[in-house]
Write a protein that holds these residues in place. Structure first.
Motif, PDB file in Angstrom:
ATOM      1  N   ALA A 136      20.605  16.641 -16.990  1.00  0.00           N
ATOM      2  CA  ALA A 136      20.021  15.426 -17.564  1.00  0.00           C
ATOM      3  C   ALA A 136      20.052  14.280 -16.559  1.00  0.00           C
ATOM      4  N   ALA A 137      21.198  14.125 -15.888  1.00  0.00           N
ATOM      5  CA  ALA A 137      21.331  13.024 -14.933  1.00  0.00           C
ATOM      6  C   ALA A 137      20.459  13.236 -13.699  1.00  0.00           C
ATOM      7  N   SER A 138      20.272  14.493 -13.287  1.00  0.00           N
ATOM      8  CA  SER A 138      19.495  14.770 -12.077  1.00  0.00           C
ATOM      9  C   SER A 138      18.010  14.486 -12.252  1.00  0.00           C
ATOM     10  N   LEU A 139      17.568  14.279 -13.492  1.00  0.00           N
ATOM     11  CA  LEU A 139      16.169  13.941 -13.733  1.00  0.00           C
ATOM     12  C   LEU A 139      15.830  12.544 -13.226  1.00  0.00           C
ATOM     13  N   CYS A 140      16.844  11.682 -13.152  1.00  0.00           N
ATOM     14  CA  CYS A 140      16.571  10.298 -12.751  1.00  0.00           C
ATOM     15  C   CYS A 140      17.544   9.759 -11.710  1.00  0.00           C
ATOM     16  N   LEU A 141      18.526  10.579 -11.306  1.00  0.00           N
ATOM     17  CA  LEU A 141      19.519  10.134 -10.332  1.00  0.00           C
ATOM     18  C   LEU A 141      19.635  11.148  -9.195  1.00  0.00           C
ATOM     19  N   PRO A 142      20.160  10.745  -8.040  1.00  0.00           N
ATOM     20  CA  PRO A 142      20.387  11.695  -6.950  1.00  0.00           C
ATOM     21  C   PRO A 142      21.350  12.808  -7.376  1.00  0.00           C
ATOM     22  N   VAL A 143      21.216  13.949  -6.740  1.00  0.00           N
ATOM     23  CA  VAL A 143      22.055  15.103  -7.072  1.00  0.00           C
ATOM     24  C   VAL A 143      23.539  14.770  -6.916  1.00  0.00           C
ATOM     25  N   SER A 144      23.889  14.035  -5.887  1.00  0.00           N
ATOM     26  CA  SER A 144      25.294  13.693  -5.653  1.00  0.00           C
ATOM     27  C   SER A 144      25.891  12.902  -6.814  1.00  0.00           C
ATOM     28  N   VAL A 145      25.119  11.988  -7.358  1.00  0.00           N
ATOM     29  CA  VAL A 145      25.584  11.176  -8.489  1.00  0.00           C
ATOM     30  C   VAL A 145      25.640  12.023  -9.764  1.00  0.00           C
ATOM     31  N   LEU A 197      26.168  15.172  -9.973  1.00  0.00           N
ATOM     32  CA  LEU A 197      27.332  16.059  -9.890  1.00  0.00           C
ATOM     33  C   LEU A 197      28.611  15.315 -10.240  1.00  0.00           C
ATOM     34  N   LEU A 198      28.756  14.104  -9.727  1.00  0.00           N
ATOM     35  CA  LEU A 198      29.944  13.310 -10.064  1.00  0.00           C
ATOM     36  C   LEU A 198      30.041  13.062 -11.563  1.00  0.00           C
ATOM     37  N   LEU A 199      28.929  12.744 -12.188  1.00  0.00           N
ATOM     38  CA  LEU A 199      28.918  12.513 -13.637  1.00  0.00           C
ATOM     39  C   LEU A 199      29.306  13.778 -14.395  1.00  0.00           C
ATOM     40  N   ALA A 200      28.837  14.930 -13.902  1.00  0.00           N
ATOM     41  CA  ALA A 200      29.186  16.201 -14.535  1.00  0.00           C
ATOM     42  C   ALA A 200      30.682  16.467 -14.439  1.00  0.00           C
ATOM     43  N   LEU A 201      31.257  16.229 -13.273  1.00  0.00           N
ATOM     44  CA  LEU A 201      32.692  16.462 -13.095  1.00  0.00           C
ATOM     45  C   LEU A 201      33.522  15.484 -13.919  1.00  0.00           C
ATOM     46  N   PHE A 202      33.066  14.235 -14.005  1.00  0.00           N
ATOM     47  CA  PHE A 202      33.771  13.246 -14.826  1.00  0.00           C
ATOM     48  C   PHE A 202      33.695  13.616 -16.314  1.00  0.00           C
ATOM     49  N   THR A 203      32.628  14.295 -16.691  1.00  0.00           N
ATOM     50  CA  THR A 203      32.487  14.715 -18.094  1.00  0.00           C
ATOM     51  C   THR A 203      33.639  15.611 -18.510  1.00  0.00           C
ATOM     52  N   ARG A 204      33.965  16.587 -17.652  1.00  0.00           N
ATOM     53  CA  ARG A 204      35.084  17.476 -18.009  1.00  0.00           C
ATOM     54  C   ARG A 204      36.404  16.730 -18.011  1.00  0.00           C
ATOM     55  N   LEU A 205      36.572  15.793 -17.087  1.00  0.00           N
ATOM     56  CA  LEU A 205      37.804  15.002 -17.064  1.00  0.00           C
ATOM     57  C   LEU A 205      37.986  14.238 -18.376  1.00  0.00           C
ATOM     58  N   LEU A 206      36.889  13.690 -18.891  1.00  0.00           N
ATOM     59  CA  LEU A 206      36.956  12.939 -20.146  1.00  0.00           C
ATOM     60  C   LEU A 206      37.213  13.857 -21.337  1.00  0.00           C
ATOM     61  N   ALA A 238      32.575  18.606  -2.425  1.00  0.00           N
ATOM     62  CA  ALA A 238      31.839  18.989  -1.214  1.00  0.00           C
ATOM     63  C   ALA A 238      31.292  20.398  -1.317  1.00  0.00           C
ATOM     64  N   THR A 239      32.068  21.305  -1.907  1.00  0.00           N
ATOM     65  CA  THR A 239      31.635  22.699  -2.036  1.00  0.00           C
ATOM     66  C   THR A 239      30.440  22.811  -2.958  1.00  0.00           C
ATOM     67  N   LEU A 240      30.515  22.178  -4.117  1.00  0.00           N
ATOM     68  CA  LEU A 240      29.409  22.239  -5.070  1.00  0.00           C
ATOM     69  C   LEU A 240      28.160  21.549  -4.526  1.00  0.00           C
ATOM     70  N   LEU A 241      28.355  20.434  -3.840  1.00  0.00           N
ATOM     71  CA  LEU A 241      27.215  19.688  -3.309  1.00  0.00           C
ATOM     72  C   LEU A 241      26.489  20.469  -2.213  1.00  0.00           C
ATOM     73  N   ALA A 242      27.196  21.392  -1.554  1.00  0.00           N
ATOM     74  CA  ALA A 242      26.586  22.182  -0.486  1.00  0.00           C
ATOM     75  C   ALA A 242      25.718  23.318  -1.030  1.00  0.00           C
ATOM     76  N   LEU A 243      25.832  23.596  -2.317  1.00  0.00           N
ATOM     77  CA  LEU A 243      25.015  24.652  -2.930  1.00  0.00           C
ATOM     78  C   LEU A 243      23.630  24.099  -3.289  1.00  0.00           C
ATOM     79  N   PRO A 244      22.625  24.969  -3.446  1.00  0.00           N
ATOM     80  CA  PRO A 244      21.300  24.494  -3.872  1.00  0.00           C
ATOM     81  C   PRO A 244      21.398  23.719  -5.180  1.00  0.00           C
ATOM     82  N   ALA A 245      20.696  22.609  -5.254  1.00  0.00           N
ATOM     83  CA  ALA A 245      20.781  21.734  -6.425  1.00  0.00           C
ATOM     84  C   ALA A 245      20.415  22.453  -7.715  1.00  0.00           C
ATOM     85  N   THR A 246      19.472  23.411  -7.639  1.00  0.00           N
ATOM     86  CA  THR A 246      19.035  24.122  -8.841  1.00  0.00           C
ATOM     87  C   THR A 246      20.083  25.104  -9.351  1.00  0.00           C
ATOM     88  N   TRP A 247      21.071  25.398  -8.524  1.00  0.00           N
ATOM     89  CA  TRP A 247      22.130  26.334  -8.926  1.00  0.00           C
ATOM     90  C   TRP A 247      23.304  25.651  -9.606  1.00  0.00           C
TER      91      TRP A 247
END
Length: 250
Positions: free
Chosen positions: A51-60, A62-71, A123-132
């Protein structure tokens, strides 16, 4: 079903406790159903990422996705990882390691360990293809919880029950629970982009056996912090395995 509900109550901050009153004995079996909770946390991460990648950079995204699990988990596993690093990094004997891990304050080993883990994961996740990204998260979270859950079958609890932070000592899995745990961890691997990436499952399994051996030598068992640390470390090793296979095949 009550044991499954207990797992969702224990491992998340979501209000599953409102659904029913769960007997205390059910919380002794929550680790057996940990991978099922992974379906939820991984699904939410993937959903937020896409959802976030539709309007934000992949790096951002991914951060939102990781923060989701933390929350959703209330940083339960990360707290365990920090205590694990503090205890095994600063303790010189069994009693001292257990004492440090029980201390609620975070030390230098915990801070450095968390920074290193989060940096490597990102860094590991960001190095993978964005579609994966989403499908890799959907596979890695439940599978590594299934691998890490085996800690209760291979090691005794290192403390007395009354000394446990949660006041609960997990029961070893029954045959039925072993099957559910294995299936819940293996089925999401079908999301992987190619069968060749299935070889990445070797990384968390090898690492988990090393960690189990290390814990047995140092504290003659495991604690709840060890469960959380094992999950996070095996999960990042799984993503590293995916990345390594991707790099070698391209």
């Amino acid at each position: 079903m009550m044991r499954v509900l207990a797992a969702f109550i224990f491992f998340t901050r979501l209000p599953f406790w409102r659904l029913a009153e769960v007997p205390a004995a059910c919380f002794k079996h929550v680790v057996s159903y940990w991978p099922l909770v992974g379906w939820l946390t991984a699904g939410l991460m993937a959903l937020v990422y896409y959802a976030a990648s539709l309007c934000l950079p992949v790096s951002v995204a991914l951060l939102l996705a990781l923060f989701t699990r933390l929350l959703v988990t209330g940083c339960l596993h990360e707290d365990g990882l920090a205590d694990f690093f503090d205890g095994f990094g600063g303790g010189t004997n069994r009693a001292r390691i257990l004492e440090i891990m029980k201390d609620s304050h975070i030390g230098s080993y915990g801070v450095i360990g968390l920074i290193g883990y989060l940096g490597l994961l990102y860094a590991t996740l960001l190095a993978l293809p964005a579609t994966w990204m989403g499908i890799v998260l959907l596979a890695g979270d439940p599978f590594c919880k299934s691998v890490s859950a085996q800690i209760i079958n291979h090691l005794p609890y290192a403390r007395k029950e009354e000394e446990a932070k949660s006041k609960t000592v997990y029961s070893r899995m029954t045959l039925g629970e072993r099957i559910v745990c294995a299936l819940a961890g293996l089925l999401p691997l079908c999301w992987l982009p190619s069968p060749v990436y299935g070889w990445a499952i070797a990384f968390p399994q090898i690492l988990s056996w090393f960690l189990f051996y290390f814990m047995r030598r140092k504290i003659q068992g495991y604690t709840g912090d060890c469960c959380g640390a094992t999950f996070l470390l095996t999960e990042v090793s799984f993503y590293l395995g995916i990345l390594l296979i991707y790099q070698l095949s391209n």
